[in-house]
Design a protein around this motif. Structure first.
Motif, PDB file in Angstrom:
ATOM      1  N   ALA B  39       0.752  -1.149   0.010  1.00  0.00           N
ATOM      2  CA  ALA B  39      -0.096   0.089  -0.033  1.00  0.00           C
ATOM      3  C   ALA B  39       0.919   1.209   0.075  1.00  0.00           C
ATOM      4  O   ALA B  39       2.206   1.340   0.291  1.00  0.00           O
ATOM      5  CB  ALA B  39      -0.841  -0.050   1.220  1.00  0.00           C
ATOM      6  N   ASN B  40       0.368   2.443  -0.290  1.00  0.00           N
ATOM      7  CA  ASN B  40       1.046   3.669   0.032  1.00  0.00           C
ATOM      8  C   ASN B  40       1.729   3.595   1.275  1.00  0.00           C
ATOM      9  O   ASN B  40       0.916   3.390   2.260  1.00  0.00           O
ATOM     10  CB  ASN B  40       0.036   4.915  -0.021  1.00  0.00           C
ATOM     11  N   HIS B 194       0.829  -0.376  -8.187  1.00  0.00           N
ATOM     12  CA  HIS B 194      -0.237  -0.408  -7.145  1.00  0.00           C
ATOM     13  C   HIS B 194      -1.379  -1.314  -8.047  1.00  0.00           C
ATOM     14  O   HIS B 194      -2.313  -1.339  -7.582  1.00  0.00           O
ATOM     15  CB  HIS B 194      -0.963   0.979  -7.720  1.00  0.00           C
ATOM     16  N   TYR B 195      -1.180  -1.755  -9.283  1.00  0.00           N
ATOM     17  CA  TYR B 195      -2.159  -2.252 -10.020  1.00  0.00           C
ATOM     18  C   TYR B 195      -2.133  -3.735 -10.000  1.00  0.00           C
ATOM     19  O   TYR B 195      -1.149  -4.408 -10.268  1.00  0.00           O
ATOM     20  CB  TYR B 195      -1.907  -2.089 -11.736  1.00  0.00           C
ATOM     21  N   MET B 196      -3.033  -4.262  -9.101  1.00  0.00           N
ATOM     22  CA  MET B 196      -3.060  -5.647  -8.840  1.00  0.00           C
ATOM     23  C   MET B 196      -3.214  -6.387 -10.117  1.00  0.00           C
ATOM     24  O   MET B 196      -2.674  -7.823 -10.124  1.00  0.00           O
ATOM     25  CB  MET B 196      -4.014  -6.020  -8.046  1.00  0.00           C
ATOM     26  N   ASP B 197      -3.757  -6.007 -11.161  1.00  0.00           N
ATOM     27  CA  ASP B 197      -3.687  -6.915 -12.297  1.00  0.00           C
ATOM     28  C   ASP B 197      -2.222  -6.984 -12.882  1.00  0.00           C
ATOM     29  O   ASP B 197      -2.176  -7.840 -13.783  1.00  0.00           O
ATOM     30  CB  ASP B 197      -4.955  -6.584 -13.340  1.00  0.00           C
ATOM     31  N   PRO B 219       1.456 -15.955  -7.512  1.00  0.00           N
ATOM     32  CA  PRO B 219       0.096 -15.605  -7.767  1.00  0.00           C
ATOM     33  C   PRO B 219      -1.064 -16.633  -7.355  1.00  0.00           C
ATOM     34  O   PRO B 219      -1.704 -16.502  -6.573  1.00  0.00           O
ATOM     35  CB  PRO B 219      -0.111 -14.742  -8.884  1.00  0.00           C
ATOM     36  N   LYS B 223      -3.508 -16.850  -4.109  1.00  0.00           N
ATOM     37  CA  LYS B 223      -4.716 -16.889  -4.321  1.00  0.00           C
ATOM     38  C   LYS B 223      -5.480 -18.002  -3.442  1.00  0.00           C
ATOM     39  O   LYS B 223      -6.463 -17.935  -2.800  1.00  0.00           O
ATOM     40  CB  LYS B 223      -5.241 -16.751  -5.811  1.00  0.00           C
ATOM     41  N   ASP B 232      -6.048  -8.848  -6.355  1.00  0.00           N
ATOM     42  CA  ASP B 232      -6.500  -7.720  -5.770  1.00  0.00           C
ATOM     43  C   ASP B 232      -7.196  -7.997  -4.416  1.00  0.00           C
ATOM     44  O   ASP B 232      -7.147  -7.260  -3.498  1.00  0.00           O
ATOM     45  CB  ASP B 232      -7.663  -6.970  -6.684  1.00  0.00           C
ATOM     46  N   PHE B 235      -4.651  -8.752  -1.932  1.00  0.00           N
ATOM     47  CA  PHE B 235      -3.837  -7.580  -1.443  1.00  0.00           C
ATOM     48  C   PHE B 235      -4.766  -6.875  -0.472  1.00  0.00           C
ATOM     49  O   PHE B 235      -4.347  -6.353   0.716  1.00  0.00           O
ATOM     50  CB  PHE B 235      -3.477  -6.562  -2.631  1.00  0.00           C
ATOM     51  N   ARG B 236      -6.058  -6.692  -0.649  1.00  0.00           N
ATOM     52  CA  ARG B 236      -7.052  -6.028   0.196  1.00  0.00           C
ATOM     53  C   ARG B 236      -6.978  -6.693   1.625  1.00  0.00           C
ATOM     54  O   ARG B 236      -7.042  -6.023   2.575  1.00  0.00           O
ATOM     55  CB  ARG B 236      -8.293  -5.736  -0.404  1.00  0.00           C
ATOM     56  N   ALA B 239      -3.453  -5.787   3.166  1.00  0.00           N
ATOM     57  CA  ALA B 239      -3.243  -4.503   3.541  1.00  0.00           C
ATOM     58  C   ALA B 239      -4.279  -3.791   4.646  1.00  0.00           C
ATOM     59  O   ALA B 239      -3.982  -2.837   5.249  1.00  0.00           O
ATOM     60  CB  ALA B 239      -3.334  -3.860   2.118  1.00  0.00           C
ATOM     61  N   ARG B 240      -5.568  -4.107   4.538  1.00  0.00           N
ATOM     62  CA  ARG B 240      -6.215  -3.890   5.695  1.00  0.00           C
ATOM     63  C   ARG B 240      -5.807  -4.027   7.227  1.00  0.00           C
ATOM     64  O   ARG B 240      -6.243  -3.418   7.822  1.00  0.00           O
ATOM     65  CB  ARG B 240      -7.869  -4.652   5.479  1.00  0.00           C
ATOM     66  N   GLU B 246      -0.155   6.459   5.790  1.00  0.00           N
ATOM     67  CA  GLU B 246       0.893   6.796   4.685  1.00  0.00           C
ATOM     68  C   GLU B 246       2.027   7.776   5.306  1.00  0.00           C
ATOM     69  O   GLU B 246       1.793   8.804   6.043  1.00  0.00           O
ATOM     70  CB  GLU B 246      -0.133   7.207   3.588  1.00  0.00           C
TER      71      GLU B 246
END
Lengths: 299, 246
Positions: B39-40, B194-197, B219, B223, B232, B235-236, B239-240, B246
């Motif tokens: 994350a940032n 930043h792009y999870m894809d 990956p 998963k 994505d 990551f969420r 990162a949560r 930041e």
């Protein structure tokens, strides 16, 4: 009647076309997405609708007002969040909000219920300068300021670019909440996966709209067989797969490759022909917005 | 066992009482496409600056392309390539002039420069554009050109910062094909994004939260482990759990 309607809008800069004959409508209360890469014309479209630019030709109506004739009326009924952070970095969070309320001649108390779900998240930092906020917090403040006068239409130009996946997802949750209060939102993004959070989307590229519909109906129009394939050596697989009969195209798609095929294609023959590559797998795949975008770009 | 090109152990960087990077350890093999996510504010940039020889660790040890990150920062810079998310070629120089400039900075001889430039331009099908001003090229071409320029000195590792942000889906795939090709030839690719894809394209991915690496695997396995459909989601979930801002 549509709350936003554009008629053959075109705009070029020094002879380079940015928007080419764009006609589309957004219904009252919709969460509408403009999906496309840099250079698609998304920002130009926002600047036209926000009355910051005049079109070379064509016209548009926002909330019943013409963008050329009634620009002053439009400015008071839209909330516009430009792509670049455009609040005052040396004013505090609270000062920025007060400033925008004063500009629009509104009392913060009146619209507080609308912005509360968003603003409450940054209120603990209300005396911090806006320039010192993190990306996600800046974005929440910018959205609060854009909403302070209860606009009928919200124009958001790439609000989630450069923001991490967690903040992005939270931002879309906020937009869904705003929809409940009847606000119409036009939002742009280069992230194809965000299309699924919109009621309807327009796929844009190089100043044109490639297709408009609900995300589900757009992917339903894919109309070709699509497979996802993998092997131990993905690069070798990519080059080999393109030479097999019935393969229209094959392109990297994250961990797998996607393979678009015509009726002559047979997965079993595919596997047997590529038996010299280790670990080849093939299975049918559901087309995504990105697959559809690629297909439309090639037409 | 494949060659290890990046290897770090207990790498730590403090700014005063703040620990930006907190005891991270990992290895990256030759030719691997390694995704470095966070994350940032998670400490990605600080970590990457140490790997590029731009800042020295507070403690820990490691090597990049065989050079010690504690002592040989200058050697590291010579053996890596870097492509920033911001377009960093010169718009008012031609394609050829840009290549010549960067080849010169990396100390290639005239002959080498000519050979490499031609090799790279023909790989891009771009020989006819050698005298075109870079500023007048379409965005997608600029991006591809920036990548090959970052590899002009045949670096062991190329660092890419959000390489395909804002690029159309077709160009994006051409870009990943270039990356695959470079990796086939043995260049190691280190991607921060930043792009999870974009993460889905990597052979292995690490996720940083609060200065620490809290996940590192392919990956597919990540998963599976987090019962997620996409990177994505993985990551969420991770990162949560972040506690610091930041």
């Amino acid at each position: 009647m549509n709350i936003i309607e554009t008629y053959n809008l075109s705009k070029s800069y020094n002879g380079v076309s940015a928007l080419n004959d764009i006609s589309f409508g957004v219904e009252q209360g919709e969460l509408f997405g403009l999906i496309g890469p840099d250079g698609a014309g998304k920002t130009t479209l926002f600047r036209l609708l926000a009355t910051l630019l005049n079109p070379d030709s064509g016209s548009a109506v926002v909330n019943g007002y013409d963008i050329a004739k009634d620009y002053q009326k439009i400015r008071s009924c839209i909330g516009y969040m430009p792509g670049r952070f455009s609040l005052y970095p040396d004013l505090s969070v609270e000062e920025n909000l007060n400033f925008f309320a004063a500009l629009f001649g509104v009392d913060i108390k009146e619209s507080y219920s609308l912005i509360a779900p968003i603003y409450k998240q940054i209120e603990p930092f209300k005396s911090r300068r806006a320039g010192k906020l993190s990306g996600g917090m800046k974005q929440k403040l910018a959205l609060s300021c854009a909403l302070i006068h209860k606009p009928a239409v919200l124009l958001l130009d790439e609000p989630t670019t450069g923001v991490d996946a967690v903040s992005r997802s939270e931002f879309w949750d906020m937009l869904s909440q705003l929809k409940e209060s009847g606000i119409t939102t036009l939002v742009s993004t280069p992230y194809m996966d965000e299309a699924l959070r919109c009621d309807r989307i327009a796929l844009c590229n190089e100043g044109r709209i490639l297709g408009i519909d609900t995300p589900a109906r757009i992917t339903a129009e894919f109309n070709s067989k699509l497979y996802s394939i993998s092997a131990n050596n993905m690069y070798a697989l990519l080059n080999a797969a393109r030479k097999i009969e019935g393969v229209i195209e094959c392109y990297p798609f994250g961990e797998k490759h996607h393979l678009v095929a015509d009726n002559n294609f047979n997965p079993e023959i595919f596997i047997s022909k590529l038996s010299y590559i280790e670990g080849v797998t093939i299975e049918p795949a559901e087309p995504t917005i990105e697959d559809m975008f690629i297909k439309l770009m090639k037409q | 066992m494949r060659d290890i090109v990046i290897s770090v152990h207990d790498l730590t960087k403090c700014f005063g009482s703040f620990t930006a990077v907190d005891n991270i350890s990992f290895d990256v093999a030759k030719g691997e496409i390694f995704g470095f996510l966070g994350a940032n504010g998670a400490g990605k940039t600080t970590a990457m600056r140490m790997l590029c020889g731009l800042s020295y660790p507070t403690s820990g040890r490691g090597t990049v392309a065989g050079y010690d990150i504690m002592r040989e920062g200058e050697e590291i810079k010579r053996h890596i390539g870097y492509m920033s998310q911001k377009f960093s070629l010169y718009n008012d120089l031609t394609v050829w002039e840009n290549m010549n400039l960067f080849a010169g900075i990396y100390g290639l001889s005239k002959e080498e420069t000519k050979k490499r430039s031609e090799e790279l331009l023909s790989q891009l099908n771009f020989l006819s554009e050698r005298n075109t001003l870079v500023g007048s090229l379409p965005l997608g071409w600029k991006q591809k050109l920036a990548f090959v320029v970052a590899t002009i000195h045949n670096p062991d590792v190329v660092f890419l910062d959000e390489p395909t942000g804002g690029v159309d889906p077709i160009t994006r795939r051409q870009f990943w094909e270039l990356i695959y090709k470079a990796s086939e030839r043995g260049t190691t690719i280190f991607v921060t994004t930043h792009y999870m894809d974009e993460a889905e394209y990597c052979s292995r991915v690490s996720i940083m939260v609060d200065g620490k690496i809290c996940a590192l695997d392919t990956p597919t396995r990540l998963k599976e482990k987090y019962s997620a459909k996409s990177m994505d989601e993985v990551f969420r979930t991770l990162a949560r759990k972040a506690e610091r801002g930041e």
